[in-house]
Motif scaffolding. Structure first.
Motif, PDB file in Angstrom:
ATOM      1  N   ASP A 224     -22.942  -5.188  -5.881  1.00  0.00           N
ATOM      2  CA  ASP A 224     -21.799  -4.306  -5.702  1.00  0.00           C
ATOM      3  C   ASP A 224     -22.101  -2.977  -6.392  1.00  0.00           C
ATOM      4  O   ASP A 224     -22.212  -2.927  -7.616  1.00  0.00           O
ATOM      5  CB  ASP A 224     -20.556  -4.962  -6.310  1.00  0.00           C
ATOM      6  CG  ASP A 224     -19.334  -4.064  -6.229  1.00  0.00           C
ATOM      7  OD1 ASP A 224     -19.294  -3.201  -5.326  1.00  0.00           O
ATOM      8  OD2 ASP A 224     -18.424  -4.225  -7.072  1.00  0.00           O
TER       9      ASP A 224
ATOM     10  N   GLU B  43     -27.985  -9.007  -2.860  1.00  0.00           N
ATOM     11  CA  GLU B  43     -27.155  -7.815  -2.724  1.00  0.00           C
ATOM     12  C   GLU B  43     -26.273  -7.656  -3.955  1.00  0.00           C
ATOM     13  O   GLU B  43     -25.962  -8.636  -4.644  1.00  0.00           O
ATOM     14  CB  GLU B  43     -26.302  -7.867  -1.453  1.00  0.00           C
ATOM     15  CG  GLU B  43     -25.398  -9.082  -1.351  1.00  0.00           C
ATOM     16  CD  GLU B  43     -24.618  -9.131  -0.050  1.00  0.00           C
ATOM     17  OE1 GLU B  43     -24.979  -8.380   0.883  1.00  0.00           O
ATOM     18  OE2 GLU B  43     -23.638  -9.885   0.037  1.00  0.00           O
TER      19      GLU B  43
ATOM     20  N   LEU C  58     -20.967  -3.612  -1.248  1.00  0.00           N
ATOM     21  CA  LEU C  58     -22.117  -4.490  -1.341  1.00  0.00           C
ATOM     22  C   LEU C  58     -23.271  -3.889  -0.541  1.00  0.00           C
ATOM     23  O   LEU C  58     -23.107  -3.529   0.625  1.00  0.00           O
ATOM     24  CB  LEU C  58     -21.782  -5.879  -0.792  1.00  0.00           C
ATOM     25  CG  LEU C  58     -20.897  -6.769  -1.663  1.00  0.00           C
ATOM     26  CD1 LEU C  58     -20.590  -8.060  -0.924  1.00  0.00           C
ATOM     27  CD2 LEU C  58     -21.573  -7.063  -2.994  1.00  0.00           C
TER      28      LEU C  58
END
Length: 356
Positions: free
Chosen positions: A50, A48, A2
């Motif tokens: 991944d 945010e 992340l």
């Protein structure tokens, strides 16, 4: 891993599906991020994401034999369009082989379909790709290619393996092969078919099934050709099958088939607007086509609306900013600095969505 949206770089690849705060898919796993993709994430207030493992930059002074090639957005789209037209030509050859010799070969299918998947697998904007790849010319061949491509996407979105997704794609690619045995004058008739003509056209599913069986194709592919016009409520053909009597692969291809047919131009039909088509698919998901597959398809198509230009029935044009979490067909639109939530303005109707 992340990382903050502010640290994301063009070229980073998503490690997993990314959803907004309302649970709507924004970008799929494995997407290689472009400038537009990063802006889309910001528009959805995603803090945010991944990101798949990033290789380190070369150490200072490290030598390289040559610079890595740079593939622009325009070049990627051009490559996908070229692969699409090659797949259409491949489908023409398959139809000719089928009608002349009563058989098709696996290598023909692979040569026609596999290069397309290799290109569209990297195509980020599915909506634009499907909107630009439409004309009334060679409808049957183009439709077959589109259904194959869409079926591949749907299978991937369902979480299926690459091998199973390829099988779904090829089942879609071949679903209408039986039309090679239908009189072209009927298929290209500009007016409404007579009852007798319609009965002849309906036999294409049986002809296709028999041809693919003779050719030694997988049973799932053969059954898809036979059953892609069957409907959950028993209203389809050729046998009026219901629910679990219909093969799962045929259910995938049925959604792709209806979508492609409705967005395409034909001698007797102008293509419909994208929003109209998705609304019609949504309606059909209540009894006729698989609701889970249909809703998943719509869920993955709608995020690509963001950034698209639209035209209202009144003639006004604007740009889609966000899709509404409870009414995906009535987005938030920017009209020259004025933002209007169409979910609160039922008097305004979207007439057209533009590909670019």
């Amino acid at each position: 891993m992340l990382i903050s949206i502010h640290q994301v770089k063009v070229g980073d690849r998503l490690g997993s599906d990314t959803f907004n705060g309302y649970g709507l898919l924004v970008l799929s796993a494995h997407t290689e991020l472009s400038v537009d993709d990063i802006e889309k994430l910001k528009l959805h207030h995603i803090d945010e994401v991944d990101i798949a493992f990033r290789t380190d930059d070369p150490e200072p002074g490290a030598a390289s034999d040559e610079s890595p090639p740079v593939l622009t957005e325009h070049a990627a789209s051009a490559a996908a369009v070229a692969a699409y037209h090659e797949a259409v030509d491949g489908m023409k050859s398959i139809f000719e082989q089928a009608t002349q010799k009563g058989i098709v070969y696996q290598d023909q299918i692979d040569n026609g379909f596999n290069p397309l998947v290799q290109q569209v697998h990297e195509e980020r904007d599915v909506v634009s790709l499907l909107l630009v790849l439409n004309s009334a010319d060679d409808y049957t061949y183009q439709h077959s290619v589109q259904v194959g491509m869409i079926s591949y996407y749907i299978a991937k979105w369902l979480g299926q393996s690459e091998a199973d997704a390829m099988l779904a794609g090829k089942a879609g690619y071949l679903h209408d092969i039986g039309k090679g045995f239908i009189d072209p004058a009927i298929l290209q008739k500009p007016g409404k078919l007579t009852a007798e003509e319609y009965e002849r056209v309906k036999k294409h599913s049986i002809y296709g099934y028999e041809l693919l069986q003779r050719s030694g194709l997988p049973a799932e592919v053969c059954l898809t050709a036979l059953q892609h016009h069957e409907r959950l409520d028993g209203s389809g053909y050729p046998y009026g099958l219901r629910d679990d009597e219909i093969h799962p692969l045929a259910k995938i291809v049925a959604v792709a088939d209806i979508y492609s047919a409705m967005i395409s131009s034909r001698v007797y039909q102008k293509k419909r607007d994208l929003l109209f088509v998705l609304r019609e698919l949504h309606r059909c998901s209540f009894g006729q086509i698989d609701p889970h597959i249909t809703q998943l398809f719509i869920q993955h198509m709608v995020p690509n609306f963001i950034g698209k230009k639209i035209q209202l029935a009144s003639g006004e044009t604007g740009t889609i900013v966000l899709t509404h979490p409870t009414d995906v067909f009535r987005p938030l639109v920017n009209f020259d600095g004025t933002f209007i939530d169409l979910s609160e303005r039922m008097d305004l109707e979207v007439e057209h969505i533009f590909a670019d």
